[in-house]
Every structure is written in C-alpha cells, then in structure tokens.
Design a protein around this motif. Structure first.
Motif, mmCIF file in Angstrom:
data_model
loop_
_atom_site.group_PDB
_atom_site.id
_atom_site.type_symbol
_atom_site.label_atom_id
_atom_site.label_comp_id
_atom_site.label_asym_id
_atom_site.label_seq_id
_atom_site.Cartn_x
_atom_site.Cartn_y
_atom_site.Cartn_z
ATOM 1 N N VAL A 38 35.460 49.329 56.338
ATOM 2 C CA VAL A 38 35.155 50.201 55.213
ATOM 3 C C VAL A 38 36.216 50.036 54.121
ATOM 4 C CG1 VAL A 38 34.909 52.596 54.488
ATOM 5 C CG2 VAL A 38 33.912 51.840 56.649
ATOM 6 N N PHE A 39 37.451 49.988 54.540
ATOM 7 C CA PHE A 39 38.571 49.801 53.610
ATOM 8 C C PHE A 39 38.365 48.522 52.788
ATOM 9 C CE2 PHE A 39 43.572 49.876 53.722
ATOM 10 C CZ PHE A 39 43.605 49.732 52.351
ATOM 11 N N GLY A 40 38.196 47.413 53.489
ATOM 12 C CA GLY A 40 37.990 46.128 52.800
ATOM 13 C C GLY A 40 36.702 46.125 52.000
ATOM 14 N N GLY A 41 35.694 46.811 52.528
ATOM 15 C CA GLY A 41 34.402 46.830 51.849
ATOM 16 C C GLY A 41 34.464 47.588 50.531
ATOM 17 N N VAL A 42 35.169 48.708 50.526
ATOM 18 C CA VAL A 42 35.287 49.480 49.286
ATOM 19 C C VAL A 42 36.000 48.654 48.222
ATOM 20 C CG1 VAL A 42 36.408 51.470 48.244
ATOM 21 C CG2 VAL A 42 35.145 51.730 50.381
ATOM 22 N N LEU A 43 37.042 47.928 48.632
ATOM 23 C CA LEU A 43 37.723 47.061 47.665
ATOM 24 C C LEU A 43 36.762 46.034 47.092
ATOM 25 C CD1 LEU A 43 41.029 46.509 49.646
ATOM 26 C CD2 LEU A 43 40.847 47.536 47.391
ATOM 27 N N ALA A 44 35.922 45.469 47.982
ATOM 28 C CA ALA A 44 34.974 44.457 47.518
ATOM 29 C C ALA A 44 33.996 45.063 46.524
ATOM 30 C CB ALA A 44 34.225 43.862 48.700
ATOM 31 N N LEU A 45 33.522 46.273 46.829
ATOM 32 C CA LEU A 45 32.576 46.900 45.906
ATOM 33 C C LEU A 45 33.230 47.139 44.551
ATOM 34 C CD1 LEU A 45 30.613 49.354 48.205
ATOM 35 C CD2 LEU A 45 29.927 47.117 47.341
ATOM 36 N N LEU A 46 34.525 47.487 44.588
ATOM 37 C CA LEU A 46 35.232 47.690 43.329
ATOM 38 C C LEU A 46 35.217 46.429 42.478
ATOM 39 C CD1 LEU A 46 38.389 49.800 44.216
ATOM 40 C CD2 LEU A 46 36.495 50.413 42.715
ATOM 41 N N PHE A 47 35.583 45.293 43.078
ATOM 42 C CA PHE A 47 35.637 44.127 42.198
ATOM 43 C C PHE A 47 34.257 43.545 41.924
ATOM 44 C CE2 PHE A 47 37.097 42.029 46.231
ATOM 45 C CZ PHE A 47 36.119 41.051 46.352
ATOM 46 N N ARG A 48 33.294 43.802 42.821
ATOM 47 C CA ARG A 48 31.923 43.390 42.501
ATOM 48 C C ARG A 48 31.434 44.196 41.288
ATOM 49 N NH1 ARG A 48 30.379 38.534 43.338
ATOM 50 N NH2 ARG A 48 29.163 39.208 41.559
ATOM 51 N N LEU A 49 31.842 45.441 41.222
ATOM 52 C CA LEU A 49 31.457 46.275 40.092
ATOM 53 C C LEU A 49 32.004 45.668 38.796
ATOM 54 C CD1 LEU A 49 29.806 48.815 40.153
ATOM 55 C CD2 LEU A 49 31.903 50.151 40.086
ATOM 56 N N GLU A 50 33.230 45.219 38.855
ATOM 57 C CA GLU A 50 33.815 44.590 37.667
ATOM 58 C C GLU A 50 33.053 43.315 37.309
ATOM 59 O OE1 GLU A 50 37.962 44.565 37.319
ATOM 60 O OE2 GLU A 50 38.024 42.878 35.934
ATOM 61 N N LEU A 51 32.553 42.603 38.315
ATOM 62 C CA LEU A 51 31.891 41.322 38.052
ATOM 63 C C LEU A 51 30.457 41.477 37.565
ATOM 64 C CD1 LEU A 51 33.218 39.222 41.064
ATOM 65 C CD2 LEU A 51 33.725 38.869 38.648
ATOM 66 N N ILE A 52 29.987 42.694 37.482
ATOM 67 C CA ILE A 52 28.594 42.881 37.094
ATOM 68 C C ILE A 52 28.351 42.339 35.684
ATOM 69 C CG2 ILE A 52 28.619 45.188 36.048
ATOM 70 C CD1 ILE A 52 26.271 45.820 38.041
ATOM 71 N N THR A 53 29.373 42.368 34.854
ATOM 72 C CA THR A 53 29.261 41.711 33.550
ATOM 73 C C THR A 53 30.409 40.720 33.414
ATOM 74 O OG1 THR A 53 30.619 43.357 32.474
ATOM 75 C CG2 THR A 53 28.256 43.757 32.446
ATOM 76 N N PRO A 54 30.229 39.714 32.529
ATOM 77 C CA PRO A 54 31.222 38.631 32.469
ATOM 78 C C PRO A 54 32.594 39.072 31.975
ATOM 79 C CG PRO A 54 29.233 38.090 31.188
ATOM 80 C CD PRO A 54 29.067 39.476 31.687
ATOM 81 N N GLY A 55 32.644 40.128 31.157
ATOM 82 C CA GLY A 55 33.934 40.403 30.538
ATOM 83 C C GLY A 55 34.525 41.759 30.856
ATOM 84 N N ALA A 56 33.976 42.456 31.834
ATOM 85 C CA ALA A 56 34.455 43.811 32.114
ATOM 86 C C ALA A 56 35.886 43.784 32.628
ATOM 87 C CB ALA A 56 33.551 44.476 33.142
ATOM 88 N N ASP A 57 36.574 44.865 32.407
ATOM 89 C CA ASP A 57 37.934 44.955 32.927
ATOM 90 C C ASP A 57 38.125 46.342 33.530
ATOM 91 O OD1 ASP A 57 40.492 44.665 33.611
ATOM 92 O OD2 ASP A 57 41.297 44.565 31.576
#
Ligand code: HEM
Ligand SMILES: [Cu+2]
Ligand SMILES: [Cu+2]
Lengths: 853, 274
Positions: A38-57
């Motif tokens: 869950v710990f690692g998964g939440v981190l992944a969801l965080l950066f996947r969220l950032e990757l949803i658009t090409p330039g998000a930060d």
C-alpha cells in the motif's frame, strides 16, 4: 499432545511479539508486506497522477524523483519478496513435513529486522529528503556530494537496505538448513512440492546475490558515514570535478548492483512460479506436466542468473566479445522459461479446470508473464536494447514480468487463505476483483509499450503521448481500487466466511491440506512420513522403532537454536548429549518440549533500528544522533547476549530425510551456508578493489596513491598471529575431546590473546598511517585521502570486524569452558573454528593484495 | 547479411554518409520484424493457453476423462503428469524462433558496433560531455556549444563522457544512444539523412533537473554546416560554465572504429579540475 510453552493465545497482542512459530511469522510477513504494498502503491499513484498530463508538476522535481525511487525500492525489497516469504514461512515446513524452521528464533529475528528496516525506510521521509537516485541507485548520484541538503534520509535508506539484507541472509541460512535437514522420511529433494522447491532455489540465489548487494551497500554506507571515496569523485573546492581520481567509480556500482540485480528478478519471480504451479495442479486436477524438466529448468535458471548481469550495461562501453557472451547467456536463460510456460499450459489438458479466484490469478499471471517474456526477448537483441534502455519499454517489460509474479502471489493469498484462517473468502467477490485487477493492470502497463519513447523517470514527455499516459494513470487507479475489494473480502470473511474445513480444494495433494485449518502449533498429528510413497503420520511407537533400527540409539539429537549465525552461531550450542541425557529416556524428538517464544529477536531488531537511525546522522555530529547510535548499539549487543543465554529448545527431527547433508549437524550446516555467503561478501570487496585499481592503472596506483610509510611488516606479523591462533583453535578441540578442561581453556585464551594482538598491531599501524606527514601526503593517509586508502581501510576493516566478532565469541567460550562446558563434545568449538579459520583464510588473500602487490 | 552488403556499397560514396545505412534504419527494420513476430507468437500462445483453459473447464458434470487420466490424490508424493512430449515440441519451436531471431540481429549488431568503414567515410568527430543538467559538444577545432550542430548525410562519431554523475546521451529520432559515465568514454555513431531540429535527451536519472536535460540537435545541409563551422574557428562560443573545458582533444585519435570503453581514462581525460 499440545504444549504451549509460554506462548499466549493468538488473540493476545503479546503473542505476536514473542512468537517464533513459523506459521505466526508467516502471517506477520504477509500482513507487513501488504502494508508496504500500500505504501509503495500510494507513491505510485501520486506520480501517475502527475504523469496524467505532459507538463504537470504535482510533486516538484525532487519530490517526483523521491517518489519513483522509493516506490521501486519498496516494491522490490519490502513488498514482493517478503510477501512470498510469508507463504514460504507458513508453508515450507508444512509441505516438507517439518514442525518448524531449523532455527525458529533466527526466523523471528529475520522478520523483525525486515519490519524495522521498512520502518527505517519510512523514517527517512522525515529526514529532509529521502533517497532520490532511482531504485538502481547509480553512482555517484547515490553519494552525499550529489544529494541536496544534509542527505540524511538517503543514508537511512542505505542503512535500511543493509538491515533488510541481514534479514534476508539469516532467512536464507535458515531455509536452506531446514530443507536439507528436516524433510519427512522418504521425501527426496526432488520430491518436495513445487512451491517449496521454488523457495529452495530462491534462497540459494538470495544467499549469494544479497551478499553482493551487501558489499555494495556497505561500501556505499561507508562513503556516506565514514567518508571513504569508492563512489565519489574528488572534491575540488565545493564542486565535483572530472579528474581521474577514481575512474572506475560509476561502473563499479553498476557491476555490483546488477550482479545482485539480475538474480534478484528471479528471486522475485521463482516463488510466484511455484505458487502458479501449485494452483495449476490443484485447479486443473492434473499433475504438473514434465515436472522433472520444470525443475531442471529452474535449476538452470538459478545458476545462469549469475552470468547475465551485464545485459543491463550494454551501453556502458563493454567490448563486443563480452557483449556477445552476455547476449548469448541472456537468450539462454529465457529458454528454460519457455519450457516452464508450456509445461503449465499442457498441465491443463484433460483437466477439470475450475475458475476459482486463485486459478484466475494464476492463469492471469501466466498470460502477463508470456507478454513480459516476449518483450524481454526484444531487449535481448542488443541493437534494440540500445534504444529501449532508459525508456518506458523497460518499465513496461519489467512490470509485466514482476507484477505478473505479484499476480500469482495474490492468487496464492486466496489459495491458502482458508488454510491460514480456517475461513472461506467470498468467491464471487474474488472473481470480480480479478476482473478489475486484470483490466487495471493492462490498462496501466500496456500503453507504456506504445508510449515507449518516453524516457524513464521523467515527468515531462512529448504531448503526442499524452493519451497513453492518461490511460495508464486511469489503469493505475483501477488496479489500486481492485485491492480495496481484496482487503474488504479477506477482512470480512474472517468473521462471515464459511468454515473451510481441512481441505476446501479438490485435488490438492500437499501435506498442508492434510491437517486442520489453521494447523495446530506442532503442525502434524504424528510424525509425517512418505516412506510408503504416500503421506502417513507415524505414532510415537513406530518412530521409536525406526530410530532404534536406524541408529541403535533411543532418540535423535537435540540441539538448541544457537543465537544468530552472524555471531558465530555456535555460541550456545548446548551439548546435545547433555541435553538429551536430561530428558526422560522414553521421550522421542516429536515430544520434546520445543520452545516457541522469545522476546529477544524483537529487542535485537529494535536496537538495530535505533543504532542505524543514529548512524544515519552521526556525520552531522548531532548529539541526538550520536546518542541514538550509542544506546541502540548497547540494546542490540545486550539483547544478542540475552538471546544466547536464553534456554531455547528446537529439537532436531527424530527421523528425517537429510540428503545430501545427513552427516552435517544442523548448526554446522547453518554455519557452512552462512560462510558461503560471507565468501561472496569478501569476494565482492576484493573484486571491487581489483576493479577500481585496474580502472585507475594497476601500477600507477601504487605509485600515486600509497605512501612509502605503508610497509609490509605489520601485515606480515599479523599473518603469523592469525595462523598461530587458528592452530590453537584446533588444539582447543583436541583438548575438549580428551576432556581436558585446562587444555581447552588455555588454548581458547591463547586464541583470544593472539587475536587481540592482531587488533592492537593493526591499530598501531593505522594510527601511524593516519598521522604521517610526507610531501605527498601532508595530512596523513586516512579513509578519505584517496581511493587506495579507502579500499585499504574498508576491506581490512571489514576483516577486522570479523576478527572482533570472533574474539567476542572466543571470550565467551573460554568462560564457558572454564565452567566446564564442551568436555567430551567439541562441536561448538568446531563451529567456532570453522568461522575462525575462514577469517584467517580471508586474511591470506588480503595480505598480498594490500601489502605486497 | 544485408547490412554487410550495404556497408560495402557505402564505399562507392566516399566522404558521404548519405549512402550509409543509418542506425535508425537498422533499428526500424529489426523492430518491425520483432513486433510482427512477437505479436504473432504472443497471440498464438495466449490463444492456445485460453483454449486449454476453456476446453477443459469443469462444467459441473461427470469427469469426461475419468477412465483416461488419474487424478492427483491427497498426500501423494509429487510426480509429473503425462504429456511431456508436447511440451518438448512446443519448447523446441519457441527456442528456434528466439535463437534464430537473435542470431539474425547479431550481424546488424556488428554493423552498429563497427560503423561504416572509417577509411571510406570522412566521419565527423564530436566530443559530448554531460553535466547536471545539460550537454556540451566539442568540435574538432575545440569549439564548444550546448546545441549539437551536425551536417546532413555525414557519419558523426561521438565520444561521450560525463563531468559529474552517470547520464545517458540519446537522440531518439536518430536512434543513437550511449551512456555518459564520469571517468570513462563511450562511443556511438549516427548519420542524419534529413535536415531539421531534433532533441537529445538524458536517459539516466541524474538528479532534480533530469526530466529537463534536453539539448537541441540541428542537422544542417552540408554547405551551411561548413560555413557555420568555419565561422567558429578558434573561438569558444558556449556559456561560461563550460568554457574551461575547451582543452579537450580526445578526438585527435582518428580511428575510433572499434568502440572500446577507455579502461584507463587517466590517459584520455582532459580535466576541468586539472
Ligand atoms: C524472457 C526472459 C527475459 C529477458 C530476455 C529479459 C531481458 C531483459 C533485459 C535485456 C533487460 C535490460 C533492459 C535495459 O535496461 O536496457 C531487462 C530489464 C529488466 N528485467 Fe528482464 N528479461 C526477461 C525476463 C525477466 C523476468 C522474469 C523478470 C522478473 C521477474 C525481469 C525483470 C526485469 C527488470 C526488473 C528489469 C529492469 C531493471 C531496471 O533497469 O530497473 N525480466 N530484461
Ligand atoms: Cu537482467
Ligand atoms: Cu539525466
């Protein structure tokens, strides 16, 4: 029949801190691993969220790097293998007919070290920034010079990994000893159930691969804490400069890491393969087709996994012949997997295939693995690999293989849930979860193949690829949601599930299904045996009869579980003869009062945690950190001592299949396996030395980097000291055999004195070198002076640490000998001797390398 | 083998990279074949798997194979099931496909490794140095830039290293990529058949600015390149953080045909800090 031996009931919290029983520890592993998922998964969801658009930060630059790095580390180290080892803990003893692991307290220690290493990883997030250099931790980005701020979080991560590695090594020693010494009568190695076999091969790989990783991590930690310069470049004022101080630095890390890293991918995958094979057999109602070849394939892969690592380094400028060899081995290693895949497919033929949740997950894992394997062949073609390297192709490939492995393990969770809890999960909900999981998985990872031109670990990518990355992000959240279903299902079923009975699955064959769910503390209603070709439980009389026939003696050996292997193992081996002599004569091993509880493993690990947390900050000179390191050290040491003093009884089985180690007593076997991994550790240190020296220039090294004051004499004297001390250990053994108490004590004290002499001599030598004032070395020759001094102090220092540990054990044994121990039974001295001779032999390699050449 | 033939025909056009088979073509061809075969194999094997799973599914009725196969029994010693021969046939087919595919790519690998015959092509030698977070390019006249300028249709040979941490230099459209390792040199080559602007990226995590570590690559017509290059003679034109580096002369060794990592870079590294 049931003895509780101080173990509180499962409903009591204290049981979970005390238990050394393999089933309890298996459950602890499973739950802890899911937490890290869950710990690692939440981190992944965080950066996947950032990757949803090409330039998000969303996370910021460093935030993003931290998230991807720790996600990788958590998943690979703290989730997937420990999850598999939850099953291994629970099931291997059951499947092979043992009542527990060979060293139950060591097993508990493995678990607590694992848990605390993960907590240390968690704490690192609160020390400024955590590690941000990718899970591959390439040098020199992994050194403090390149880590923004104080970099204490990164140091904690390195130390957490060391702690994790310690847990893995103890676990490997334990599992190997168990599997070679405690199989039910009639069960040859090749006959043990396929899941246990996969674990056997996994721990063999772990034993060697993690030793290489340990070397890499110790060196890195030393760069962080002690200021050695293995992975660093010289510091030119405030910046790092490209001069030729240590040109091998970056590649050294890459070699060490991938020498571990490639076997690691099979370490991750093998247990999953074992689970898949078990589920296929049960849910198709067929035996594994080509089982023999399946096993041979696994053995081949396990061996070959150590000779493919450079395929991760095709672009580092290695020459063509070497590239060719590694291309060939890489393709070679993929072939046994083809065979295994087809074996699984044909196992379904003429079967009674039932699409239960565990089977769905296993079948899904097989399909994902096929896709992962095919895309791996792409990478094996070097011309393609050149372009795929560092892109999402690699990301997609390894998720298809690794997470395929995880998929199989989730299948295993459903498969064994009824055994572990005694309750049935909700089948319908399980099937739905699989559907959501499989959809989410493919929506997450397949678009990555299409968007493969995206460089790995970046948060900006070409706009044209946005659709694929958005899809992946959505897939990620679907995958995440599927776990909510799983947690809900498994949690609620604890109360609402139907009683599962001993065996809810038609066609299951292995021994865990022949006992109640959950199995009783001592696992079996009698002593399991396959002597007739079929599982039987023998009663005490039959056992007594058979042991009598076999050995003429009334009962089997009993030995105590002797502390940690790392502290020499032999410390508390209570003479088996004495121990058994005190038991009533009619008792057989099955009835001896095995111990199941110890608080020390928890305390040792807690101490280790505090020590390491302290060490992460000692370079700041902060009093808080310094005192944590000191207090933690005391706790660790004190509780190790407590552990060796604690009477703890783990009887050897009365009758067991022990090929090929039937004549190697379990403590000795444990010691052997531990030393095998220690050989790799030193091998990696010596290899690192040779590598950086060759990169620098073998002879220029001597010329440029080593002061004239570094002479041969102290080394030579130390060689004599150690050799003589080894001889004295042999004398101590002889004396103990002849029951000469005085001789034993004298020889042990002599050994101790010579060892102390060795350390004093070394101390004087170092002191001298630290403070030389020559033209070339105006500020002395210390750990940070140059790469030659770093290798010298660290490698001989590691050896010195081994000597120190040996001396502590030696002193302890001398005292015990004084009190009359070991007379007539020199085994404990023999085990210590094994260690001590090994330490001497290592010196015989170090001396020429660091003093003569 | 076609690559060999092609690389020899390159000799007909000396001084030009136009007739040279570009790495991007080699990649595209292999990738296409792999994609086609990989997809085919994947579809077949997955379909075959599903076929078995569905065909033999337990429909709740009586066991149709009850008299043909023996089902596993509780507590039996694990053994293998029947049908091993089929496993071997299938395995052999897959092994042949995999091994022949890789063997086929090997000839192309040799071409990529050696590059076109250096005696026949007047390759342009450029030094590349990665730093956090950018790239510096040094031309034969020691001129340095942060944008890579190369002429169209000419073989370009890169010597790549790093000033600080491990980077990886790649121009995706031109299918050239190699590691940039501090203290080591790696080499790579490419040729661009079309003029235009491309991007060079970093493919190894190198710190906070990694995602943005992008350099421009300008492929100019040969005459335009010549005039640009002649205009740079003797000067060092790039930003000050890189100026100190103008002394690098590793390109002087003309024959870099066999790419070797310089195992003893002490000899080749011109130092910033020196
Ligand atoms: C058909 C068999 C396989 C082949 C031919 C293969 C080949 C490769 C190659 C050549 C790479 C290096 C890519 C690069 O960085 O340029 C790679 C990466 C990787 N593979 Fe595989 N692989 C296979 C199966 C597996 C399996 C079974 C696993 C794990 C269960 C696995 C896990 C990984 C991981 C984790 C990486 C990435 C490491 C990283 O850079 O972070 N592979 N594979
Ligand atoms: Cu690999
Ligand atoms: Cu980068």
């Amino acid at each position: 029949m049931s003895h509780d031996h101080g173990l509180p009931p499962k409903s009591s919290v204290s049981r979970w801190f005390l238990t050394t029983n393999h089933k309890d520890i298996g459950v602890l592993y499973l739950i802890t691993a899911l937490f890290f998922l869950v710990f690692g998964g939440v981190l992944a969801l965080l950066f996947r969220l950032e990757l949803i658009t090409p330039g998000a930060d969303l996370l910021g630059q460093m935030g993003y790097n931290q998230a991807v790095s720790t996600h990788g580390l958590l998943m690979v180290f703290w989730f997937i293998s420990p999850f598999a080892f939850g099953f291994a803990n629970y099931l291997v003893p059951l499947q092979i007919g043992a009542d527990d692991l060979a060293f139950p307290r060591l097993n508990a220690l493995s678990y607590w070290l694992y848990l605390f290493s993960g907590l240390l990883m968690g704490v690192s997030f609160f020390q400024g920034t955590t590690f941000a250099g990718g899970w591959t931790m390439y040098a020199p980005l992994n050194t403090p010079a390149y880590i923004p701020g104080e970099g204490l979080g990164a140091t904690s991560v390195v130390l957490a990994l060391i702690m994790f590695t310690a847990a893995v090594t103890l676990g490997s020693v334990n599992f190997l000893t168990t599997m070679y010494r405690m199989r039910a009568e009639g069960l040859r190695m090749r006959d043990i159930p396929i899941f246990s076999l996969s674990i056997n091969l996994t721990v063999w790989m772990m034993l060697f691969a993690f030793a290489a990783l340990l070397a890499a991590l110790m060196i890195l930690a030393s760069d962080h804490i002690l200021g050695t310069t293995y992975f660093q470049y010289s510091i030119d004022g405030t910046t790092m400069a490209t001069d030729a101080d240590n040109p091998g630095a970056s590649l050294l890390w890459a070699h060490l890491f991938w020498f571990f890293g490639h076997p690691e991918v099979y370490i991750v995958f093998f247990p999953a393969l074992g689970v898949m094979a078990e589920c296929f057999q049960t849910f198709t109602g067929r035996r594994l087709v080509g089982r023999k070849w399946f096993i041979i394939s696994m053995v081949l892969v396990a061996i070959q996994s150590f000779v493919v690592w450079m395929h991760h380094m095709f672009l580092t400028g290695i020459n063509l012949p070497i590239k060719t060899i590694f291309m060939a081995t890489t393709i070679g290693i993929s072939l046994p997997f083809d065979l295994m895949v087809f074996s699984l497919i044909y196992t379904m033929a003429k079967g009674r295939v039932r699409f239960t949740t565990p089977f769905l997950f296993s079948l899904g894992a097989l399909i994902l693995f096929i896709i992962g394997g095919i895309t791996g062949v792409f990478l094996g073609a070097i011309v393609l690999d050149y372009q795929f390297r560092g892109t999402y192709w690699v990301v997609a490939h390894f998720h298809y293989v690794m997470v395929a492995g995880a998929t199989a393990l989730f299948g295993g969770l459903y498969y064994w849930y009824p055994k572990i809890t005694g309750k049935m999960y909700n089948e319908r909900l399980g099937q739905i979860q699989f559907g959501v999981y499989f959809l989410g998985f493919n929506l997450l990872y397949f678009p990555m193949f299409i968007a493969w031109e995206t460089p790995r670990r970046v948060f900006v990518y070409p706009e044209s690829l946005q659709i694929w990355h958005s899809m992946a992000t959505v897939g990620g959240f679907i995958l995440g949601a599927s776990f909510l279903l799983m947690f809900y299902n498994l949690f609620v079923s604890l109360w609402r599930g139907e009683d599962a009975g001993d065996n809810p699955w038609a066609y299951a064959t292995s021994a865990e299904w022949a006992v109640s769910s959950p199995p009783p503390l001592e696992n079996f209603p009698g002593v399991p045996s396959y002597a007739t070709g079929k599982l039987e439980f023998l009663d005490d009389e039959t056992v007594a009869e058979r042991t009598e026939r076999a050995s003429g003696a009334g009962h089997g050996h009993a030995a105590t579980d002797g502390g940690t292997a790392a502290d020499g193992g032999a410390v508390t081996t209570r003479a088996a003869a004495t121990a058994t002599a005190m038991e009533p004569a009619h008792e057989t091993a099955g009835e001896e009062h095995a111990s199941h509880a110890s608080f020390w493993p928890f305390l040792v690990s807690l101490g280790g945690f505090v020590t390491f947390l302290g060490l992460s900050g000692v370079r700041t000179g902060s009093v808080v950190y310094l005192s944590m390191a000191a207090i933690g050290g005391l706790v660790t040491f004190g509780s190790l001592f407590g552990m060796t003093r604690e009477p703890f009884h783990a009887p050897e089985m009365a009758i067991a299949e022990r090929w090929p180690f039937s004549s190697v007593e379990k403590m000795k076997l444990g010691m052997w396996t531990f030393l095998a991994s220690d050989i790799v550790l030193f091998g990696a240190f010596i290899g690192s030395y040779a590598f950086v020296r060759v990169a620098y220039g073998w002879t220029a090294w001597h010329h440029d980097l080593i002061p004239a004051e570094h002479v041969t004499m102290p080394g030579l004297i130390n060689t004599y000291l150690l050799l003589t001390s080894s001889f004295l250990v042999v004398l101590a053994m002889v004396a103990a055999e002849r029951e000469s108490k005085r001789g034993t004590v004298a020889a042990l004290v002599g050994t101790f004195a010579l060892g102390v002499g060795f350390l004093i001599n070394k101390g004087l030598e170092w002191q001298h070198l630290f403070h030389i004032h020559s033209e070339a070395f105006p500020n002395g020759w210390n750990l940070s002076t140059n790469i030659a001094s770093s290798t010298f102090y660290l490698t001989t220092g590691l050896h010195g640490a081994h000597v120190t540990i040996g001396l502590i054990i030696c002193a302890y044994m001398a005292v015990r000998a004084w009190n009359g121990a070991y007379q007539g039974d020199d085994r404990a001295i023999e085990y210590f001797g094994l260690y001590w001779h090994f330490v001497d032999i290592v010196w015989l390699f170090l001396f020429p390398l660091f003093y003569i050449l | 083998m076609p690559s060999f033939v092609l690389s020899h025909t390159a000799a007909v056009f000396p001084l030009h990279g136009g007739g040279v088979r570009a790495p991007s073509e080699v990649f595209a061809q292999i990738f296409e074949v792999f994609l086609l075969l990989g997809t085919a194999v994947g579809v077949v094997v997955v379909a075959y798997t599903m076929y078995h799973a569905l065909k033999y599914r337990d429909d709740g009725g009586a066991d149709p194979y009850a008299d043909k196969v023996e089902r596993p029994q509780m507590g039996e010693m694990p053994t293998g099931g029947s049908g091993g021969r089929k496993v071997f046939y299938s395995f052999s087919i897959s092994a042949i496909i995999v091994v022949s595919l890789i063997a086929w790519t090997y000839s192309q690998l040799l071409y990529i490794e050696q590059g076109p015959d250096p005696a026949q092509t007047d390759a342009l030698e450029i030094d590349v140095e990665g730093f956090r977070f950018g790239w510096e390019f040094a031309y034969p006249n020691n001129h340095t830039t942060n944008t890579l300028y190369v002429p169209q249709d000419r073989v370009v040979r890169l010597q790549v290293t790093s000033r600080d941490v491990f980077h990886n230099f790649g121009i995706p459209e031109l299918r050239v990529k190699t590691d940039a390792i501090p203290g080591q040199y790696t080499s790579a080559w490419f040729t661009a058949n079309e003029t235009g602007t491309y991007e060079a990226k970093c493919y190894e995590l190198c710190g906070s600015g990694h995602s943005l570590m992008i350099a421009e690559v300008r492929v100019l017509p040969q005459d335009e390149y010549e005039s640009w290059y002649n205009g740079t003679e003797g000067s060092t034109g790039s930003g000050n953080q890189t100026a100190a580096n103008g002394t690098e002369t590793a390109t002087e060794s003309a024959d870099l045909a066999a790419p070797t990592a310089s195992a003893a870079p002490a000899a080749t590294a011109g130092g910033v800090g020196a």
